[in-house]
Structures are given as C-alpha cells and as structure tokens.
Design a protein around this motif. Structure first.
Motif, PDB file in Angstrom:
ATOM      1  N   PRO A  14       6.038   5.959   9.385  1.00 14.29           N
ATOM      2  CA  PRO A  14       5.641   4.294   9.826  1.00 14.29           C
ATOM      3  C   PRO A  14       5.486   2.851   8.530  1.00 14.29           C
ATOM      4  N   ARG A  15       5.730   2.031   9.077  1.00 15.61           N
ATOM      5  CA  ARG A  15       5.586   0.350   8.506  1.00 15.61           C
ATOM      6  C   ARG A  15       3.944   0.523   7.587  1.00 15.61           C
ATOM      7  N   PHE A  20      -1.816  -3.126  -2.032  1.00 19.06           N
ATOM      8  CA  PHE A  20      -1.057  -2.174  -2.938  1.00 19.06           C
ATOM      9  C   PHE A  20      -0.898  -1.179  -2.695  1.00 19.06           C
ATOM     10  N   PRO A  21      -2.460   0.516  -2.681  1.00 19.79           N
ATOM     11  CA  PRO A  21      -1.871   1.836  -2.085  1.00 19.79           C
ATOM     12  C   PRO A  21      -1.442   2.396  -0.955  1.00 19.79           C
ATOM     13  N   ALA A  22      -1.494   1.228  -0.322  1.00 22.62           N
ATOM     14  CA  ALA A  22      -0.150   2.001   1.579  1.00 22.62           C
ATOM     15  C   ALA A  22       1.276   1.587   0.154  1.00 22.62           C
ATOM     16  N   LEU A  23       1.654   0.595  -0.314  1.00 25.82           N
ATOM     17  CA  LEU A  23       3.081   0.142  -0.277  1.00 25.82           C
ATOM     18  C   LEU A  23       3.105   1.135  -1.306  1.00 25.82           C
ATOM     19  N   ARG A  24       2.446   1.873  -2.390  1.00 27.31           N
ATOM     20  CA  ARG A  24       2.965   2.914  -3.555  1.00 27.31           C
ATOM     21  C   ARG A  24       2.638   3.374  -2.732  1.00 27.31           C
ATOM     22  N   ALA A  25       2.049   3.980  -1.598  1.00 26.35           N
ATOM     23  CA  ALA A  25       2.144   5.845  -1.283  1.00 26.35           C
ATOM     24  C   ALA A  25       3.386   5.600  -0.163  1.00 26.35           C
ATOM     25  N   ALA A  26       3.743   4.335  -0.332  1.00 26.11           N
ATOM     26  CA  ALA A  26       4.860   4.199   1.151  1.00 26.11           C
ATOM     27  C   ALA A  26       6.311   4.127   0.187  1.00 26.11           C
ATOM     28  N   LEU A  27       5.916   3.726  -0.991  1.00 29.18           N
ATOM     29  CA  LEU A  27       7.415   3.808  -1.904  1.00 29.18           C
ATOM     30  C   LEU A  27       7.435   4.397  -2.354  1.00 29.18           C
TER      31      LEU A  27
END
Length: 122
Positions: A14-15, A20-27
């Motif tokens: 999911p988007r 920052f923590p959510a972006l890092r986890a998604a990446l």
C-alpha cells in the motif's frame, strides 16, 4: 519482487504515509538497495533545513522519496520507467526516439509525484 504480495491495482505494498519512518519501511520492502542513498540524502537535507531554518528541504525530501516509492511499489510504473531509461541510455541524443524516452521518464516521475502530492497514506 515476485515474493511480495500484490495489493489492489497491482501494487506490491500500500502507499505509505509521507513520514520518514513510513517511507523508510516502504523503501525497505520495494527497493532495499536504495536505503543507504535515502539515509545519506536525509542527513544532507536535515543539515540544510537546520542551517536555513526552513522545513522546505524536508518537505521536498519527503515528496521525492514518496514518488520513488510510488514507482517502485507499482510494477507497471517501474517497468515503464526502466524501459524508458534503458532507451535513453542506448539511443543517440539526435534520435527522436531519445526525446520520446526522456518524455516517458518525465511522465512517469510527474505522475508519481502527482499521485503522492496530496496523499496522506491509504
């Protein structure tokens, strides 16, 4: 990334929120090889934000990485982008197909930025 679950619309994950923590986890899920690049850029951006007393650099960092993740989490977009990048590298700049490839790169990037610009996560 065939081992990853495919969510609605062919999305690998999911988007994420633009934190920052959510972006890092998604990446870490869709492009783990880019985590060091993200961390290095984050350090630079946070230094710039501190020196300029502005959140602008941080907001641009979040938008950039949210767009990168938007592309990486969608096999259709990553396929289009990689094909266009390959064509742009292989073609002569005088070839009209080179301009078409560059336009495709821009279209994918612009579309990803537009998709995440107002998103708060889903």
């Amino acid at each position: 990334m065939s081992s990853q679950p495919v969510h609605g619309g062919g999305e690998l994950i999911p988007r994420p929120d633009k934190t920052f923590p959510a972006l890092r986890a998604a990446l870490a899920q869709v492009a783990p090889g880019r985590l060091a690049e993200m961390a290095t850029e984050r350090d630079t951006v946070f230094t710039m934000a501190t020196q300029s007393n502005s959140f602008g650099p941080i907001a641009m960092f979040q938008l950039k990485w949210a767009a990168i993740i938007e592309i990486e989490r969608r096999p259709d977009l990553v396929g289009r982008l990689r094909a266009a990048e390959r064509a742009a590298q292989e073609l002569d700049r005088d070839d009209p197909a080179w301009r078409a490839a560059m336009d495709e790169v821009r279209a994918v990037m612009d579309g990803a930025r537009a998709a995440v610009a107002g998103a708060t996560g889903e």
